[in-house]
Design an enzyme around this catalytic site. Sequence first.
Site, PDB file in Angstrom:
ATOM      1  N   ASP A 187       9.391  11.171  -5.804  1.00 35.47           N
ATOM      2  CA  ASP A 187       9.020   9.801  -5.425  1.00 35.47           C
ATOM      3  C   ASP A 187      10.248   8.970  -5.115  1.00 35.47           C
ATOM      4  O   ASP A 187      10.281   8.210  -4.137  1.00 35.47           O
ATOM      5  CB  ASP A 187       8.204   9.165  -6.554  1.00 35.47           C
ATOM      6  N   ASP A 228       0.421  14.573  -1.548  1.00 32.39           N
ATOM      7  CA  ASP A 228       0.545  14.122  -2.936  1.00 32.39           C
ATOM      8  C   ASP A 228      -0.798  13.670  -3.482  1.00 32.39           C
ATOM      9  O   ASP A 228      -1.153  13.955  -4.640  1.00 32.39           O
ATOM     10  CB  ASP A 228       1.569  12.991  -3.002  1.00 32.39           C
TER      11      ASP A 228
END
Length: 516
Positions: free
Chosen positions: A436, A274
């Site tokens: 997330d 990420d």
Amino acid sequence: MDGHVSIEDHSVEDGSRTRNSGAAKEPRATNPSDNDPSTPMAAEGAGGPTPQPPPGRRPLTEEERAARLEQRRQRDREHMERQLEEEEELVLKYGAQHVIKLFIPVSLCMLVVVATVASVTFYSEKGIYLLYTPFHETSDSVAKNVMGAFVNAFIILALVVVLTFFLILLYKFRCYKIIHGWLIISSLLLLFFFTLLYLMELLRGYNIGLDWITVSLIVWNFGVMGMVCIHWQGPLRLQQAYLIFVASLMSLMFIKYLPEYTVWVVLAVISVWDLVAVLCPKGPLRILVETAQERNEPIFPALIYSSNILYSSLTMAESSTPSTSTTDNGGSHDGGEAVADPLQQDHHAPAPAGGVGRPTISTAPSSSRRRRSSEAEAGFGPEWEAGRQQREAARQRRVAEHGEASAPDVAGGGGAQQPQEEEDEEERGVKLGLGDFIFYSVLVGKASSYGDWNTTIACFIAILIGLCLTLIMLAIFKKALPALPISITFGLIFYFATSYFVVPFAENLASEQVFI
């Protein structure tokens, strides 16, 4: 032939005399610069005796001169204030209200996962694993299990990277129908198949009997309503609830079907990915964000949670009046909230999830007072609203500078679409990707599967602290940031520190009856 020429010459001569006589009657055109107070003559007149204007001109009064000077000073002030508007806007945007509005859904998602893992043993049992985790960690050697976990994690990471680049290519070449179909199939599996599996295990865990007809009706109604809210339109609260539930289901699937050590290694590897994908100049997620900004489009809002307060909206208005939306989302709602989605309107893009991206919303008069109150609490008061039109114009200028081609006509339309007014709702809330939510819940849910509530609470608090720090950095750096690295790093540190140091230390103190 000669007579014809002669007659034409007379007509021209008569027309010339007519024009000359008309010109003699008209007063001479006034030069705007003669009356402009910024010119030397006007400036001199402002400070000394007023010069006599030529015949036929009306002299400027003192009030007109003062008004023109005031307009010039106002333009200069607006030019200076425009440079500071975005900084002030970001300060408002990432205030405490928006932090709380992200804390609540993240906390709800983690609580759903923790409650399910604690009450339903199905998600804690092992034996069935995902296809792309070939090493099941059944060896008695910890080193072999850890090595197998790393191999599994890198296989999953490779799959994620391939799918991400495939998605970027589809978006780059405007294959919106393929993306839309992809998202719809994923939503169908989650809202029907995985929901049915979840409901069956929930009923089995609590020993509740229910006939198949009732179960089928529940799952059907739940899934259809979810598809409508996520891919069409619906109240934002309901759409947010569905997104939270979908993220919870995905988290439970990862906890169930990933091997023991692989879960922790996947969390660490995905956090690093990420970070690279968002911050690297050629990172795929950064490319996606920049491409969407150039096209002035939202980024796959069906996969994004938004903290917006207003109704979800994601469609192209078909009505000729801006106060009604008979849209791709179907019909008007709430008495005159006009909505428009630039994805559907301009690029055949997938329908975004409501309230995310850049929907157009004009609130009905009956709810205008509640809207103004909630916006003022969130940091979007009259000052923010006053500068919204200028930000829209600046954004349109940036899009024009990138030389984007005009949007293609709708297939079979054969004509230009009706113009519609767009209100920039993109800046009315902080957005967080559903990925997330998923990995936050995986970490806390996996920690709770061991039955240690001290470790679970520590991981829960660590993730919220990391999310708060991420939002602070978002306001400082003023660009898209990865939400996983800080929170997952804190969560992993808190988990291993609490599980291997704090809990044994507290147990030893309790066994020795030492209180500190």
